[in-house]
Design a protein around this motif. Structure first.
Motif, mmCIF file in Angstrom:
data_model
loop_
_atom_site.group_PDB
_atom_site.id
_atom_site.type_symbol
_atom_site.label_atom_id
_atom_site.label_comp_id
_atom_site.label_asym_id
_atom_site.label_seq_id
_atom_site.Cartn_x
_atom_site.Cartn_y
_atom_site.Cartn_z
ATOM 1 N N GLN A 168 8.716 -36.777 -43.953
ATOM 2 C CA GLN A 168 10.004 -35.946 -43.628
ATOM 3 C C GLN A 168 11.110 -36.359 -44.347
ATOM 4 O O GLN A 168 12.005 -35.774 -44.497
ATOM 5 N N THR A 169 11.109 -37.604 -44.575
ATOM 6 C CA THR A 169 12.553 -38.464 -45.122
ATOM 7 C C THR A 169 12.217 -38.674 -46.451
ATOM 8 O O THR A 169 13.357 -39.050 -47.399
ATOM 9 N N VAL A 170 11.244 -38.900 -47.197
ATOM 10 C CA VAL A 170 11.272 -39.376 -48.509
ATOM 11 C C VAL A 170 11.762 -38.516 -49.327
ATOM 12 O O VAL A 170 11.488 -37.298 -49.407
ATOM 13 N N PRO A 171 12.882 -38.682 -49.957
ATOM 14 C CA PRO A 171 13.700 -37.892 -51.123
ATOM 15 C C PRO A 171 12.643 -37.240 -52.177
ATOM 16 O O PRO A 171 11.941 -38.085 -52.686
ATOM 17 N N ILE A 172 12.522 -35.874 -52.211
ATOM 18 C CA ILE A 172 11.982 -35.186 -53.283
ATOM 19 C C ILE A 172 12.850 -34.396 -54.150
ATOM 20 O O ILE A 172 13.467 -33.652 -53.608
ATOM 21 N N ILE A 173 12.740 -34.971 -55.381
ATOM 22 C CA ILE A 173 13.772 -34.075 -56.366
ATOM 23 C C ILE A 173 13.194 -33.370 -57.344
ATOM 24 O O ILE A 173 12.127 -33.976 -58.229
ATOM 25 N N ALA A 174 13.387 -32.163 -57.385
ATOM 26 C CA ALA A 174 12.786 -31.042 -58.466
ATOM 27 C C ALA A 174 13.619 -31.432 -59.669
ATOM 28 O O ALA A 174 14.610 -31.484 -59.905
ATOM 29 N N MET A 175 12.450 -31.387 -60.621
ATOM 30 C CA MET A 175 12.972 -31.505 -62.177
ATOM 31 C C MET A 175 12.309 -30.048 -63.003
ATOM 32 O O MET A 175 10.886 -29.963 -62.769
ATOM 33 N N THR A 176 12.996 -29.185 -63.146
ATOM 34 C CA THR A 176 12.348 -27.909 -63.699
ATOM 35 C C THR A 176 13.158 -27.484 -64.838
ATOM 36 O O THR A 176 14.654 -27.533 -64.666
ATOM 37 N N ALA A 177 12.610 -26.470 -65.525
ATOM 38 C CA ALA A 177 13.595 -25.593 -66.257
ATOM 39 C C ALA A 177 14.061 -24.478 -65.617
ATOM 40 O O ALA A 177 14.933 -23.745 -66.023
ATOM 41 N N ASN A 178 13.564 -24.022 -64.352
ATOM 42 C CA ASN A 178 13.949 -22.919 -63.671
ATOM 43 C C ASN A 178 15.322 -23.287 -63.103
ATOM 44 O O ASN A 178 15.348 -24.149 -62.151
ATOM 45 N N ALA A 179 16.493 -22.918 -63.446
ATOM 46 C CA ALA A 179 17.692 -23.259 -63.154
ATOM 47 C C ALA A 179 18.510 -22.338 -62.436
ATOM 48 O O ALA A 179 19.928 -22.479 -62.101
ATOM 49 N N TYR A 180 18.062 -21.130 -62.131
ATOM 50 C CA TYR A 180 18.876 -20.109 -61.281
ATOM 51 C C TYR A 180 19.064 -20.522 -59.893
ATOM 52 O O TYR A 180 18.243 -21.305 -59.217
ATOM 53 N N GLU A 181 20.122 -19.761 -59.376
ATOM 54 C CA GLU A 181 20.424 -20.123 -57.810
ATOM 55 C C GLU A 181 19.261 -19.741 -56.852
ATOM 56 O O GLU A 181 18.862 -20.685 -55.921
#
Length: 125
Positions: free
Chosen positions: A76-89
């Protein structure tokens, strides 16, 4: 040593990002190219996970949801950071709803990756 799981199906982006991160001080990078492989690696201890969203078979969103559902103490605590070309809100909202901590739009500038990582693991560096 900061352990990073980099999940990216595009070999050029994966290799370039991995090389860049490995050139930084105190970063150990483990790579996965599918969501399923990410789940296998997520059984290990990582300080942060960089996750592509659009991958075949299992998306990064589903992989993040499954990581968050693991019985590991840090699931529940490990940071997961999205990296994607999908950049809309809407894309950012979907990432956060899947349990990700941040959302970076590709192409990602190297300093943006470092600044984002520092926000989550800066105290460990």
């Amino acid at each position: 040593m900061i352990r990073i799981l980099l999940v990216e199906d595009d070999p050029v982006i994966r290799d370039t990002t991995s090389y860049f991160l490995k050139c930084q001080q105190n970063f150990e990078v483990v790579c996965a190219d599918t969501g399923g492989e990410a789940l296998s690696h997520a059984r290990e201890k990582f300080d942060v996970i960089l996750m592509d969203i659009r991958m075949p078979v299992m998306s990064g969103l589903e992989a993040a949801r499954q990581i968050r559902a693991m019985s590991r103490a840090d699931a529940q605590t490990v940071p997961i950071i999205a990296m994607t070309a999908n950049a809309y809100e809407e894309d950012v909202s979907q990432s956060l709803a899947a349990g990700m901590n941040a959302h970076l739009a590709k192409p990602i500038e190297p300093q943006v990756i470092l600044d984002t990582l520092a926000g989550y693991i800066g105290s460990k560096n």
